[in-house]
Design a protein around this motif. Structure first.
Motif, PDB file in Angstrom:
ATOM      1  N   TYR A 203     -31.215  26.389  -6.889  1.00 61.93           N
ATOM      2  CA  TYR A 203     -32.578  25.966  -6.531  1.00 61.93           C
ATOM      3  C   TYR A 203     -33.586  26.187  -7.665  1.00 61.93           C
ATOM      4  CZ  TYR A 203     -31.289  24.987  -1.742  1.00 61.93           C
ATOM      5  OH  TYR A 203     -30.734  24.418  -0.636  1.00 61.93           O
TER       6      TYR A 203
ATOM      7  N   ARG B 102     -39.820  24.432  -3.185  1.00 66.27           N
ATOM      8  CA  ARG B 102     -38.475  24.946  -3.462  1.00 66.27           C
ATOM      9  C   ARG B 102     -37.539  23.749  -3.347  1.00 66.27           C
ATOM     10  NH1 ARG B 102     -34.276  26.909  -0.279  1.00 66.27           N
ATOM     11  NH2 ARG B 102     -33.081  28.632  -1.181  1.00 66.27           N
TER      12      ARG B 102
ATOM     13  N   LYS C  32     -33.747  21.808  -4.285  1.00 69.51           N
ATOM     14  CA  LYS C  32     -32.354  21.885  -4.736  1.00 69.51           C
ATOM     15  C   LYS C  32     -32.279  21.200  -6.096  1.00 69.51           C
ATOM     16  CE  LYS C  32     -27.799  22.001  -3.090  1.00 69.51           C
ATOM     17  NZ  LYS C  32     -26.796  21.672  -2.138  1.00 69.51           N
TER      18      LYS C  32
END
Ligand code: HSE
Length: 427
Positions: free
Chosen positions: A388, A354, A356
């Motif tokens: 994200y 995950r 940014k």
């Protein structure tokens, strides 16, 4: 025809199946064994409970001593579950000369060697075909049909509950909790599903398979175990886009003559036969140096499939009684084993992140990969929300040590989290 009397300890699903099959297939079994097999006594926990199997002519009791002290009973089937009580009962039964058949994988994986030794001392058989992969006759196949071959790998889907859940997630796009609930409603998953979903049930089966295939005694501590409770539906979807199905797979393999055993979610190329094993079914692949890859597929649980494996044990014991050959181990193969070194266990991996969504993130990930000399294979980025993105990648082969370094280094990076890292089976 001479009679062989049988006792059963526990009358749940499997116990009832044994009563049913023995009744329905009596003539065939007698013609094969030369003996009439009769269930004389069944020991149950709750005498008042209504049973959905015909028990006419069978003595139903709640006293274990009714089995232990009955000199006419030669074979006892233990299908009561639990470990501590079952162990105590089996020890007492073996010491009174009864041959034992059990489906209890937790018990055999933990105390199998000890019980096998006690059985041998008492000139008794101890068989447990039903303990691994329910209805698939895998243990006796390894003992008999792979006796001359050198097995190099045993891997498979050996837990039906988790395979059902993963199949539902993959095919119906339901999340883990929904799939688990459906497994519980259908009776595949227990009200407390921990043993199945955390990979412990599969690990016990891998302990037994390892003993049979490689002659090595291992414990839970020797197995790297990860369950499926944290598998994210999104990773199943992303893996599919890359051409893989995610399933809980147990793998035991020889690497430079040392053993490595793991249980965990694994990406399987969708054109491989293991990827096509759906719902509660099981499959075990045994690779022998001579024979190559073989696959055994079927129901891993259920009343009649599991009872059929118990019956195959009953018939094996009966033949041994007739021939006067009782008291040998189910599996005689035994050798010293060492654990493979972390550096020599290599797989391609799937890593899900995950991230940014901002400039420079791929560079940071590439720097980590480069610093441990790991190599990308495929990369896919999808949006999570406005801020994200999810980046999933498969890598070329690398060691567990390299993977741990990557996961640790990426976890230390600002704005990037590791969601999952799973082994990938080679194409
Ligand atoms: N709980 C097991 C499974 C069945 O789901 O496969 C019994 O071993």
């Amino acid at each position: 025809m001479q009679v062989i009397n049988i006792g059963i300890l526990g009358l749940g699903t499997v116990g009832s199946g044994v009563v049913r099959i023995l009744r329905d297939h009596q003539n065939k079994i007698s013609s094969i064994t030369g003996r009439k097999l009769v269930i004389k006594t069944v020991v149950v926990h709750d005498l008042a409970k209504k049973r959905n199997v015909d028990l006419t002519g069978i003595n139903v009791t709640d006293k274990i001593d009714d089995l232990i002290n009955d000199k006419d009973i030669q074979i006892v089937v233990e299908v009561m579950g639990t470990v501590t009580t079952a162990k105590e009962y089996i020890e007492r039964l073996l010491n009174s000369g009864k041959h034992i058949i059990t489906a209890n994988k937790d018990l055999i994986a933990t105390y199998g060697s000890e019980l096998a030794e006690l059985a041998g001392k008492n000139d008794c058989d101890l068989f447990y075909e039903a303990s691994v992969a329910g209805g698939i006759p895998i243990l006796r196949t390894i003992v008999n049909s792979f006796a001359a071959d050198r097995i190099v790998e045993v891997k498979g889907i050996v837990n039906g509950t988790t395979n059902y859940i993963m199949t539902q997630m993959s095919q119906n796009h339901v999340d883990y909790q929904k799939a688990l609930k459906s497994a519980q409603e259908l009776g595949f998953a227990e009200p407390d599903p921990t043993n199945d979903v955390e990979g412990i049930d599969a690990a016990y089966k891998m302990i037994i398979l390892t003993q049979f295939a490689f002659g090595m005694n291992v414990t839970l501590d020797d197995i790297e175990v990860e369950g499926i409770s944290r598998v994210d539906l999104e990773d199943i979807k992303q893996a599919k886009k890359l051409g893989y199905n995610i399933k809980l797979v147990g793998i035991a393999k020889l690497i430079n003559d040392r053993i490595n055993i793991s249980v965990g979610p694994v990406l399987i190329p969708e054109d491989q036969p293991l990827a096509a094993v759906q719902n509660e079914n099981n499959a075990v692949l045994v690779t022998g140096a001579a024979v190559g890859e073989t696959m055994f597929y079927g129901p891993g649980a259920g009343e009649l499939p599991t009872a059929n494996s118990v019956l195959s044990d009953i018939i094996a014991v009966t033949k041994n009684i007739v021939l006067g050959t009782t008291g040998s181990r189910f599996n005689d193969f035994s050798r010293e084993g060492k654990q493979a070194l972390p550096d020599e266990v290599v797989y391609p991996y799937y890593i899900s992140l995950r991230v940014k969504d901002q400039p420079g993130q791929m560079l940071k990930i590439t720097e980590v990969m480069t610093s441990v000399k790991a190599s990308f294979h495929l990369i896919l980025q999808t949006e999570i929300d406005n801020d994200y993105a999810r980046i999933v990648m498969t890598t070329h082969e690398m060691s567990e040590a390299q993977l741990k370094e990557i996961v640790s280094a990426i976890s230390d990076l600002k704005d990037i989290d590791v969601i999952a890292s799973y082994k990938v089976l080679p194409d």
